[in-house]
Design a protein around this motif. Structure first.
Motif, PDB file in Angstrom:
ATOM      1  N   THR A   1       7.713  13.929   4.684  1.00  0.00           N
ATOM      2  CA  THR A   1       8.272  13.065   3.638  1.00  0.00           C
ATOM      3  C   THR A   1       7.251  12.110   3.034  1.00  0.00           C
ATOM      4  O   THR A   1       7.448  11.622   1.921  1.00  0.00           O
ATOM      5  CB  THR A   1       9.435  12.240   4.205  1.00  0.00           C
ATOM      6  OG1 THR A   1       8.932  11.311   5.177  1.00  0.00           O
ATOM      7  CG2 THR A   1      10.465  13.149   4.872  1.00  0.00           C
ATOM      8  N   GLY A   2       6.190  11.803   3.755  1.00  0.00           N
ATOM      9  CA  GLY A   2       5.220  10.829   3.285  1.00  0.00           C
ATOM     10  C   GLY A   2       5.613   9.399   3.564  1.00  0.00           C
ATOM     11  O   GLY A   2       4.855   8.472   3.266  1.00  0.00           O
ATOM     12  N   GLY A   3       6.790   9.193   4.145  1.00  0.00           N
ATOM     13  CA  GLY A   3       7.238   7.849   4.462  1.00  0.00           C
ATOM     14  C   GLY A   3       6.737   7.400   5.822  1.00  0.00           C
ATOM     15  O   GLY A   3       6.333   8.224   6.649  1.00  0.00           O
ATOM     16  N   PRO A   4       6.755   6.091   6.079  1.00  0.00           N
ATOM     17  CA  PRO A   4       6.297   5.594   7.381  1.00  0.00           C
ATOM     18  C   PRO A   4       7.234   6.035   8.493  1.00  0.00           C
ATOM     19  O   PRO A   4       8.442   6.187   8.292  1.00  0.00           O
ATOM     20  CB  PRO A   4       6.317   4.072   7.207  1.00  0.00           C
ATOM     21  CG  PRO A   4       7.301   3.821   6.109  1.00  0.00           C
ATOM     22  CD  PRO A   4       7.201   4.995   5.194  1.00  0.00           C
ATOM     23  N   VAL A   5       6.686   6.246   9.682  1.00  0.00           N
ATOM     24  CA  VAL A   5       7.507   6.618  10.833  1.00  0.00           C
ATOM     25  C   VAL A   5       7.923   5.342  11.564  1.00  0.00           C
ATOM     26  O   VAL A   5       7.263   4.305  11.454  1.00  0.00           O
ATOM     27  CB  VAL A   5       6.735   7.546  11.800  1.00  0.00           C
ATOM     28  CG1 VAL A   5       6.322   8.819  11.093  1.00  0.00           C
ATOM     29  CG2 VAL A   5       5.519   6.840  12.384  1.00  0.00           C
ATOM     30  N   PRO A   6       9.010   5.389  12.317  1.00  0.00           N
ATOM     31  CA  PRO A   6       9.395   4.227  13.131  1.00  0.00           C
ATOM     32  C   PRO A   6       8.296   3.855  14.113  1.00  0.00           C
ATOM     33  O   PRO A   6       7.495   4.701  14.522  1.00  0.00           O
ATOM     34  CB  PRO A   6      10.662   4.710  13.846  1.00  0.00           C
ATOM     35  CG  PRO A   6      11.207   5.799  12.977  1.00  0.00           C
ATOM     36  CD  PRO A   6      10.007   6.471  12.385  1.00  0.00           C
ATOM     37  N   ALA A   7       8.260   2.604  14.481  1.00  0.00           N
ATOM     38  CA  ALA A   7       7.211   2.093  15.367  1.00  0.00           C
ATOM     39  C   ALA A   7       7.127   2.918  16.640  1.00  0.00           C
ATOM     40  O   ALA A   7       8.134   3.180  17.303  1.00  0.00           O
ATOM     41  CB  ALA A   7       7.479   0.630  15.705  1.00  0.00           C
ATOM     42  N   GLY A   8       5.919   3.336  16.996  1.00  0.00           N
ATOM     43  CA  GLY A   8       5.685   4.062  18.228  1.00  0.00           C
ATOM     44  C   GLY A   8       5.889   5.550  18.149  1.00  0.00           C
ATOM     45  O   GLY A   8       5.555   6.273  19.097  1.00  0.00           O
ATOM     46  N   GLU A   9       6.412   6.070  17.013  1.00  0.00           N
ATOM     47  CA  GLU A   9       6.622   7.514  16.891  1.00  0.00           C
ATOM     48  C   GLU A   9       5.371   8.171  16.311  1.00  0.00           C
ATOM     49  O   GLU A   9       4.577   7.555  15.619  1.00  0.00           O
ATOM     50  CB  GLU A   9       7.837   7.810  16.016  1.00  0.00           C
ATOM     51  CG  GLU A   9       9.154   7.416  16.665  1.00  0.00           C
ATOM     52  CD  GLU A   9      10.348   8.023  15.957  1.00  0.00           C
ATOM     53  OE1 GLU A   9      10.135   8.881  15.063  1.00  0.00           O
ATOM     54  OE2 GLU A   9      11.477   7.641  16.297  1.00  0.00           O
ATOM     55  N   LYS A  10       5.214   9.456  16.581  1.00  0.00           N
ATOM     56  CA  LYS A  10       4.030  10.167  16.121  1.00  0.00           C
ATOM     57  C   LYS A  10       4.176  10.597  14.669  1.00  0.00           C
ATOM     58  O   LYS A  10       5.278  10.782  14.149  1.00  0.00           O
ATOM     59  CB  LYS A  10       3.756  11.378  17.013  1.00  0.00           C
ATOM     60  CG  LYS A  10       4.760  12.507  16.891  1.00  0.00           C
ATOM     61  CD  LYS A  10       4.357  13.659  17.805  1.00  0.00           C
ATOM     62  CE  LYS A  10       5.312  14.840  17.661  1.00  0.00           C
ATOM     63  NZ  LYS A  10       4.920  15.978  18.530  1.00  0.00           N
ATOM     64  N   GLY A  11       3.045  10.752  14.021  1.00  0.00           N
ATOM     65  CA  GLY A  11       3.011  11.202  12.641  1.00  0.00           C
ATOM     66  C   GLY A  11       1.584  11.448  12.218  1.00  0.00           C
ATOM     67  O   GLY A  11       0.661  11.470  13.041  1.00  0.00           O
ATOM     68  N   GLU A  12       1.371  11.634  10.926  1.00  0.00           N
ATOM     69  CA  GLU A  12       0.035  11.918  10.408  1.00  0.00           C
ATOM     70  C   GLU A  12      -0.715  10.615  10.157  1.00  0.00           C
ATOM     71  O   GLU A  12      -0.178   9.673   9.563  1.00  0.00           O
ATOM     72  CB  GLU A  12       0.124  12.715   9.106  1.00  0.00           C
ATOM     73  CG  GLU A  12      -1.244  13.077   8.530  1.00  0.00           C
ATOM     74  CD  GLU A  12      -1.159  13.896   7.254  1.00  0.00           C
ATOM     75  OE1 GLU A  12      -2.225  14.272   6.716  1.00  0.00           O
ATOM     76  OE2 GLU A  12      -0.025  14.165   6.790  1.00  0.00           O
TER      77      GLU A  12
ATOM     78  N   ILE B   1       0.821  -1.206   0.000  1.00  0.00           N
ATOM     79  CA  ILE B   1       0.000   0.000   0.000  1.00  0.00           C
ATOM     80  C   ILE B   1       0.859   1.262   0.000  1.00  0.00           C
ATOM     81  O   ILE B   1       0.444   2.316  -0.499  1.00  0.00           O
ATOM     82  CB  ILE B   1      -0.971   0.005   1.209  1.00  0.00           C
ATOM     83  CG1 ILE B   1      -2.091   1.032   0.988  1.00  0.00           C
ATOM     84  CG2 ILE B   1      -0.234   0.283   2.510  1.00  0.00           C
ATOM     85  CD1 ILE B   1      -3.183   0.974   2.033  1.00  0.00           C
ATOM     86  N   GLU B   2       2.087   1.150   0.507  1.00  0.00           N
ATOM     87  CA  GLU B   2       2.969   2.314   0.547  1.00  0.00           C
ATOM     88  C   GLU B   2       3.379   2.779  -0.840  1.00  0.00           C
ATOM     89  O   GLU B   2       3.889   3.893  -1.005  1.00  0.00           O
ATOM     90  CB  GLU B   2       4.216   1.990   1.376  1.00  0.00           C
ATOM     91  CG  GLU B   2       3.910   1.697   2.839  1.00  0.00           C
ATOM     92  CD  GLU B   2       5.142   1.302   3.616  1.00  0.00           C
ATOM     93  OE1 GLU B   2       6.262   1.432   3.068  1.00  0.00           O
ATOM     94  OE2 GLU B   2       5.012   0.858   4.771  1.00  0.00           O
ATOM     95  N   LYS B   3       3.142   1.947  -1.853  1.00  0.00           N
ATOM     96  CA  LYS B   3       3.487   2.328  -3.225  1.00  0.00           C
ATOM     97  C   LYS B   3       2.390   3.150  -3.888  1.00  0.00           C
ATOM     98  O   LYS B   3       2.595   3.685  -4.986  1.00  0.00           O
ATOM     99  CB  LYS B   3       3.754   1.065  -4.051  1.00  0.00           C
ATOM    100  CG  LYS B   3       4.856   0.175  -3.494  1.00  0.00           C
ATOM    101  CD  LYS B   3       4.970  -1.124  -4.267  1.00  0.00           C
ATOM    102  CE  LYS B   3       6.011  -2.062  -3.648  1.00  0.00           C
ATOM    103  NZ  LYS B   3       6.088  -3.362  -4.359  1.00  0.00           N
ATOM    104  N   LEU B   4       1.242   3.233  -3.236  1.00  0.00           N
ATOM    105  CA  LEU B   4       0.110   3.966  -3.802  1.00  0.00           C
ATOM    106  C   LEU B   4       0.176   5.443  -3.438  1.00  0.00           C
ATOM    107  O   LEU B   4       0.688   5.801  -2.368  1.00  0.00           O
ATOM    108  CB  LEU B   4      -1.204   3.376  -3.292  1.00  0.00           C
ATOM    109  CG  LEU B   4      -1.513   1.941  -3.721  1.00  0.00           C
ATOM    110  CD1 LEU B   4      -2.717   1.400  -2.949  1.00  0.00           C
ATOM    111  CD2 LEU B   4      -1.776   1.877  -5.223  1.00  0.00           C
ATOM    112  N   PRO B   5      -0.363   6.315  -4.285  1.00  0.00           N
ATOM    113  CA  PRO B   5      -0.367   7.758  -3.964  1.00  0.00           C
ATOM    114  C   PRO B   5      -1.388   8.076  -2.880  1.00  0.00           C
ATOM    115  O   PRO B   5      -2.330   7.320  -2.627  1.00  0.00           O
ATOM    116  CB  PRO B   5      -0.755   8.410  -5.295  1.00  0.00           C
ATOM    117  CG  PRO B   5      -1.526   7.358  -6.019  1.00  0.00           C
ATOM    118  CD  PRO B   5      -0.928   6.040  -5.617  1.00  0.00           C
ATOM    119  N   PHE B   6      -1.199   9.226  -2.256  1.00  0.00           N
ATOM    120  CA  PHE B   6      -2.104   9.682  -1.202  1.00  0.00           C
ATOM    121  C   PHE B   6      -3.309  10.402  -1.803  1.00  0.00           C
ATOM    122  O   PHE B   6      -3.256  10.933  -2.915  1.00  0.00           O
ATOM    123  CB  PHE B   6      -1.391  10.650  -0.254  1.00  0.00           C
ATOM    124  CG  PHE B   6      -0.283  10.028   0.546  1.00  0.00           C
ATOM    125  CD1 PHE B   6      -0.567   9.142   1.574  1.00  0.00           C
ATOM    126  CD2 PHE B   6       1.043  10.339   0.282  1.00  0.00           C
ATOM    127  CE1 PHE B   6       0.444   8.571   2.326  1.00  0.00           C
ATOM    128  CE2 PHE B   6       2.068   9.771   1.023  1.00  0.00           C
ATOM    129  CZ  PHE B   6       1.766   8.890   2.045  1.00  0.00           C
TER     130      PHE B   6
END
Length: 415
Positions: free
Chosen positions: A269-280, A56-61
């Motif tokens: 960046t739109g990339g995944p954050v490390p486990a447990g860190e905050k993000g969108e 799913i990370e390969k798909l656009p937002f």
């Protein structure tokens, strides 16, 4: 015994992941077949097949601008004859945001809300009052339907004053209140101002929607009213409330991840954050037939909770954070684009440029958008009477456009 339990948990996790994958594949196939917007974007991404959830990370937002540019029906994935309900919300641009539901969609959503009610101990013995602002009228209907599904006696949303709402709570022996944090605080203050003791009410629980806890509202309500307080998460535009809910342990919110797949990304960046860190928080619908969302950027900040919940549920949990990832303001569940408000204000005031600041304020138990307009020579190029008329017109126009009350004041300096 513990090894057997762990093996069973692993099997459950694998079953859930497989179910999510199959539903994701079905959603993408339906979207590509019926929605040109999704088909073209998935083709541009060069993704021919989804073989794992990580793909799913390969798909656009998606974001809120796409809802506005494809108004009204450009994102529907079923024929209009299959649509049984259309929700409209103020939206963040010049057009309202619209979402549609099939009969199956509404049935699934009703079950999701009923599940959130069950976690808040709402049963067929409860009397439930829904009190939400006009901008969340769609949520009010959904909470009414969910309450009826669990067999509770439901008092639907109605624009009553705080005094009459208190009368209804007392006289109808209401046990459960669904409302926003700001109205719950206003109601509490009204009660104590009039020396109405909480013991005069049958109220047992309050379900708060629209905004995350500010760090003290929930605890103050519990202490002042002697009630349990539960937090639900949803989106004001689409698809609705109770996307995530608290269980009896009040340790984060459980996402209905059988129907909605969550991600948390770095908003820069739109990339995944490390486990447990905050993000969108990014959401993808897995079972919505009429109006699929694929990697929709909510603008809300959150973080995953990796520890298992004591309640035993295997659903994904998040902590909903107060800050926003974008330039929107969250006011009683309504997202307001500051840039769009500024442009609409210039049009309403008939001025090419303006200096202003915006903030959330509380008036009479409701959150409003307070605009501080900086005085300069432009503002006084006409008679002050004309300026007052323009400001009144601007307030009325912006209120209608955004679905929340807007108040404009003049200030001599930037605030």
């Amino acid at each position: 015994m513990s090894e057997q339990i762990n093996m069973t948990a692993d099997m459950d996790d694998n079953d859930k992941a497989q179910r999510q994958l199959e539903r994701l594949q079905a959603t993408l196939n339906r979207a590509c077949k019926n929605v040109p917007f999704h088909r073209n974007r998935i083709r541009e991404a060069g993704l021919s097949d989804i073989t794992g959830l990580e793909d799913i990370e390969k798909l656009p937002f998606m974001d809120r601008t796409h809802l506005a540019t494809h108004y009204p029906y450009g994102l529907f994935a079923v024929p209009l004859r299959d649509i049984v309900r259309i929700h409209t919300a103020p939206g963040s641009g010049t057009s309202p945001s619209i979402s549609g539901y099939t009969k199956t969609d509404l049935m699934i959503w009703k079950k999701m809300i009923a599940g959130a009610y069950a976690q808040a101990n709402v049963t067929d013995r409860d009397i439930l009052l829904v009190h939400l602002p006009p901008g969340l009228a769609n949520w009010a209907r959904d909470y009414k339907d969910g309450g009826e599904a669990v067999g509770a006696g439901v008092i639907p949303n109605s624009p009553l004053s705080v005094a009459k709402t208190l009368m209804v709570l007392r006289d109808y022996k209401v046990t459960t209140l669904v409302t926003t944090p700001v109205f719950a605080r206003h109601l509490t203050a009204h009660m104590f101002d009039r020396e109405c003791h909480p013991n005069e009410l049958n109220l047992k629980q309050i379900i708060l929607v629209g905004e995350p806890d500010d760090g003290h509202t929930i605890s103050e309500l519990r202490d002042s009213l002697h009630v349990d307080v539960w937090l639900n998460y949803g989106l004001s535009e689409i698809p609705g409330p109770a996307i995530a809910y608290e269980c009896r342990y009040h340790d984060g919110l459980h996402i209905n991840d059988d129907h909605i797949l969550p991600e948390i990304i770095d908003p820069a960046t739109g990339g995944p954050v490390p486990a447990g860190e905050k993000g969108e928080l990014v959401l993808t619908t897995l079972s919505a037939r009429a109006f699929p969302l694929i990697r929709f950027r909510t603008g809300d900040m959150a973080q995953f909770i990796s520890q298992a919940c004591p309640c035993g549920a295997a659903s994904t949990r998040i902590k909903w954070l107060a800050e926003q990832a974008d330039n929107y303001m969250l006011i009683s569940g309504i997202r307001v684009s500051q840039a769009q408000v500024r442009e609409n204000l210039k049009i309403a005031l008939k001025m090419p440029t303006i200096g202003c600041s915006m903030e959330k304020s509380c008036r009479s138990g409701a959150d409003i958008l307070l605009i501080s307009l900086i005085m300069d020579e432009q503002l006084f190029s006409d008679e002050i009477k004309n300026l007052q008329q323009l400001m009144a017109h601007a307030e009325e126009t912006l209120t209608e456009q955004n679905g929340i009350k807007v108040k404009i004041r003049l200030t001599q300096q930037r605030v």
